[in-house]
Structures are given as C-alpha cells and as structure tokens.
Design a protein around this motif. Structure first.
Motif: not given
Length: 361
Positions: A321-337
């Motif tokens: 459950d470790t993410i190498d770069d949190i900004s990448s996950l945040l970008a995906l969540l932002v894009d999905e909305k």
C-alpha cells in the motif's frame, strides 16, 4: 491519444503486481542523435535485468526479463520523441513516448510504477494546428504537444497550389497586381481555415515565408487564430521535421498558460478555496472537490495509503500500500472528477509551494 494515455495511467497506477519495472530515458527525434538512444535503452534494460537477478531467483523474474528483452529488441528509435518510458510487470508491458524530457532518467523497481511522466503529458496537453503554406499548396495538420496526430483531409484541405497567377503579359512586372493575386489566394486559405475550426479556440502555427505570413495576417478575418510562423525549409517538410520545430515554438504557449493558472490559484486563495496540506489535499481529491491541482516538478513524495481518508508520508517507497509518488495518484483522482493537474517548474507564491489544490467548494 488523450484517452489512451488516461486509460494507461489508470492501469499503471492501480496495478497490484509485486514487481513493477519502470525505465525512463531521454531520447532524440532525429538522426543521427537518436542512434545513442538505442545504446542507452539497451544499457538501462541490462541494468534492470541485473538488479532483478541480484534480488530474486531467475525462475521468479524470467517473465519480466523476457518482456524487457522483447521491448528493447522491438523498439523503433526512428519515431522517438523527447523521452521514452517502459513499464513492465507480470501483467503489463507498455511503452510510452512523451513530448517532455524527464528528470527521472534511469531504472525504477518497486511495487508501483513511476508514472509521473505520463501524468505530466496528460496535465500539460496543448492542442493546435500546423499549416504548411508552400509553393505546392496548403496542408493542415492537427497536433497535440510534440506530435502531429492528424493529416487533415476534407472538403477544405489540402488546398491546391495558387491558381491566382498573372495571365496578362503586360502586367507581369506590375508588383501591385501580383501582390493582389497572392492576397486573394491567402484570403481563400484563411476562409477555409475559419470554416474548418468554426468557433473553436484553436491556434494555428504556420510554416511559410515571412512575406506570406505578413500578407496572410493582412487579409485574415480573425488574425488572433494565428499563433505565429516559422520560416519554411523546403528540404525539411516531412511530418516528423515539422512537428519537432512546431513543438519547440509552441512550448511558449505553455508558459502563458502557466501564468493563467497562477492567477486562477491566487484568486482562489482570497476565497478560501486553496489547500496546501498533503493530507487535506488527499481527502479533498477523494471527495471529488479537486478542481485544479498544481505541482512543482521537483516535488516527489512517497506515501503509505492508510485508508480512503488517510495517508502517511514515508522515506522508503517499498512496501504494501505504498505509493512512490502521491502526486500521480492525486492527479488521477482529480481527473476522474473532471478536474485538471498541471506540473510547473515553480509556483511563484512561496506559501503555495510545492503543491496546491484549488477546490470547487
């Protein structure tokens, strides 16, 4: 193309495989510079294989090694852009070519992929038209970042060579008459372009002579649709030659866009709509409140995902459950909305560095 990139990002960021290999290489668009690309890719592939064999039994990583070797063998360096990224795991084998150089060149092996280059490509999309105004007629191309993605062919384009030539021998040396004929032709070109783009806010970069561009602007109904021109070189008008020169020119457009984003962010600060705390940003993105996420390119933070509501910054990017770069996950969540992520060299307002989220409410 944009849809493919977003789908690829969603696949890569949600992969559950134990080992994820990312190889990132800065590349060249033209010969002979691209000859060094093959050597660099081969060396990085060898490094990735050696690191896998150093930590794991050969039978456990043979599938990964086979995929890496096949990709390295099959790559065509003649179609490289500014960087190339290889993603390999037990369930994935993908190659992505980016219009941006990478500052993460090398081999990355973890339980997640290093997807920042893909996020950056999506977050800084610039669509524009490229017009080739030459002696043999007019061709129009659709471009996205550093790639020409469409040779437009319809009832408007391509336009044949100039038919408005002088038919009167006594006027063959009449400069004004010849000038008027050229302007009539360019007027037809301008109207064809306007019919094609309609009301879309699409800028056009023109390859032509300085004189032709000056006259085109004089007869244009909406001169603002022309972003600028580059001198035409009749020995270098192949698509890959045009796209490289066009992209170097159009990067200036992104500088202007960044200024607009910064103004939007500053305006939102006064309304209490900007978050800079990483934990709060994560929760806002989960809730669908993210409208505009701005990230400095130097920012990189590994986190452990504790829940849908909580994250914990960590130094080591290895682990469940470790993410190498949190900004990448945040970008995906932002894009999905329906929001947008933009990577910038630096956020001018120091209080908003290195990452800031403008929220909808």
């Amino acid at each position: 193309m944009i849809m493919f990139e977003k789908q690829l990002l969603q696949r890569l960021i949600r992969v559950q495989d134990e080992l994820c290999v990312t190889i990132s290489v800065n590349t060249h668009r033209t010969h002979p510079d691209n000859l060094s690309d093959r050597i660099k890719i081969k060396n990085f592939t060898r490094e990735a294989i050696d690191r896998l064999l150093d930590k794991h039994a050969k039978k456990d990583v043979s599938g990964l090694i086979e995929k890496l070797e096949k990709i390295e063998h099959d790559l065509d360096i003649n179609y490289n852009l500014d960087s190339l990224h290889i993603f390999v795991s037990d369930t994935i084998a993908e190659v992505f070519k980016s219009s941006w150089e990478t500052n993460q060149e090398g081999v990355h092996i973890s339980n997640t992929f290093a997807v920042r280059p893909l996020v950056k490509e999506i977050g800084r999309q610039t669509s524009y038209l490229v017009m080739l105004l030459s002696q043999s007629g007019v061709h129009l191309f659709g471009a996205l970042n550093g790639r020409i993605v469409e040779d437009i062919s319809n009832e408007e384009f391509p336009i044949p060579e100039n038919q408005f030539y002088n038919t009167f021998p006594d006027k063959s040396s009449d400069a004004k008459h010849l000038d008027d004929l050229l302007k009539e032709y360019l007027n037809r070109v301008d109207k064809a372009l306007l019919r094609y783009i309609g009301e879309e806010k699409m800028v056009t970069l023109v390859f032509c002579t300085e004189d032709n561009y000056s006259k085109l602007l004089q007869v244009a109904d909406r001169p603002s649709i022309y972003y600028g021109y580059l001198p035409i070189d009749y020995n270098n008008i192949e698509t890959h030659q045009l796209e490289s020169r066009a992209w170097n020119f159009m990067k200036q457009e992104l500088v202007r866009k960044n200024d607009d984003y910064f103004k939007e962010l500053d305006a939102a600060v006064g309304k209490g709509l900007v978050i800079t705390d990483l934990q709060e940003i994560y929760r806002a993105c989960q809730d669908g409140r993210g409208d505009l996420l701005i990230v400095q390119e130097s920012f990189h933070q590994a986190v452990k995902i504790l829940s849908d509501r909580d994250i914990e910054p960590v130094e080591n990017n290895i682990g469940l459950d470790t993410i190498d770069d949190i900004s990448s996950l945040l970008a995906l969540l932002v894009d999905e909305k329906g929001g947008q992520t933009v990577y910038v060299p630096e956020i001018p307002n120091e209080e908003l560095q290195p990452i800031a989220l403008k929220t909808r409410y």
